[in-house]
Design a protein around this motif. Structure first.
Motif, PDB file in Angstrom:
ATOM      1  N   GLN A  31      66.393 -30.481   9.991  1.00  0.00           N
ATOM      2  CA  GLN A  31      65.889 -30.968   8.710  1.00  0.00           C
ATOM      3  C   GLN A  31      66.036 -29.894   7.634  1.00  0.00           C
ATOM      4  O   GLN A  31      66.473 -30.185   6.513  1.00  0.00           O
ATOM      5  N   VAL A  48      59.703 -36.334   2.139  1.00  0.00           N
ATOM      6  CA  VAL A  48      59.302 -36.641   3.518  1.00  0.00           C
ATOM      7  C   VAL A  48      58.954 -35.343   4.244  1.00  0.00           C
ATOM      8  O   VAL A  48      57.932 -35.255   4.932  1.00  0.00           O
ATOM      9  N   GLU A  61      55.621 -33.877   2.699  1.00  0.00           N
ATOM     10  CA  GLU A  61      54.434 -34.660   3.052  1.00  0.00           C
ATOM     11  C   GLU A  61      54.015 -34.431   4.489  1.00  0.00           C
ATOM     12  O   GLU A  61      52.822 -34.338   4.787  1.00  0.00           O
ATOM     13  N   HIS A  62      54.981 -34.299   5.386  1.00  0.00           N
ATOM     14  CA  HIS A  62      54.664 -34.038   6.792  1.00  0.00           C
ATOM     15  C   HIS A  62      53.913 -32.715   6.950  1.00  0.00           C
ATOM     16  O   HIS A  62      52.851 -32.663   7.571  1.00  0.00           O
ATOM     17  N   HIS A  63      54.469 -31.665   6.367  1.00  0.00           N
ATOM     18  CA  HIS A  63      53.853 -30.343   6.533  1.00  0.00           C
ATOM     19  C   HIS A  63      52.569 -30.206   5.723  1.00  0.00           C
ATOM     20  O   HIS A  63      51.605 -29.595   6.183  1.00  0.00           O
TER      21      HIS A  63
END
Length: 153
Positions: free
Chosen positions: A18, A123, A126-128
């Motif tokens: 990623q 994305v 927001e995940h981290h």
């Protein structure tokens, strides 16, 4: 409540694919900003946009930087959250700068690439941010004492 080492490791384990895809996407867009046929009628708009996009890359680098050197886990998480805020601000600055683009042969391809990059970046963030936010929030969650439960009876 202390952060658990496994939790810290998971929260800062960036997916290398990623991160690599974000780096490559940023590089393609930066190259497009320098070499593609993108036009703006506003004087100085393209150089400002290039500068803002360079800052975006620097802020992305800051987010994924190794923070293991920071001795206190809470400060490590807070620093990462601050880097995310800086990255979001840089993304907003880029988006404002792209409003000045008005065309050129490569405009459509650039616009689509930028939208794809923006989506992947958000994305990732927001995940981290969710992981780090949950970790910080857990610091303030205090379990009820047995004495507190008995007082309610």
């Amino acid at each position: 409540m202390a952060f658990e080492p496994e939790q810290m490791q998971r929260a800062f384990a960036f997916d290398p694919e990623q991160v690599s895809a974000l780096r490559a996407g940023w590089a393609r867009l930066m190259e497009a900003l320098v070499w593609s046929d993108l036009r703006s009628s506003k004087l100085g708009a393209m150089p400002r946009l290039r500068k803002r996009f360079l800052e975006l890359g620097e802020n992305l680098r800051s987010v994924v930087s190794d923070r293991a050197w920071i001795p206190h886990p809470r400060e490590r998480v807070k620093g990462a959250m601050g880097a995310c805020l800086n990255l979001r601000d840089a993304l907003n600055q880029v988006e404002q700068g792209t409003r000045g683009l008005e065309g050129g042969d490569d405009f459509q391809a650039f616009e689509q690439e930028l939208l794809d990059f923006r989506h992947r970046l958000l994305v990732f963030l927001e995940h981290h941010e969710a992981l780090w936010g949950d970790m910080l929030e857990a610091q303030y969650d205090e379990p009820l004492d047995d004495d507190d439960e008995q007082d309610d009876d």
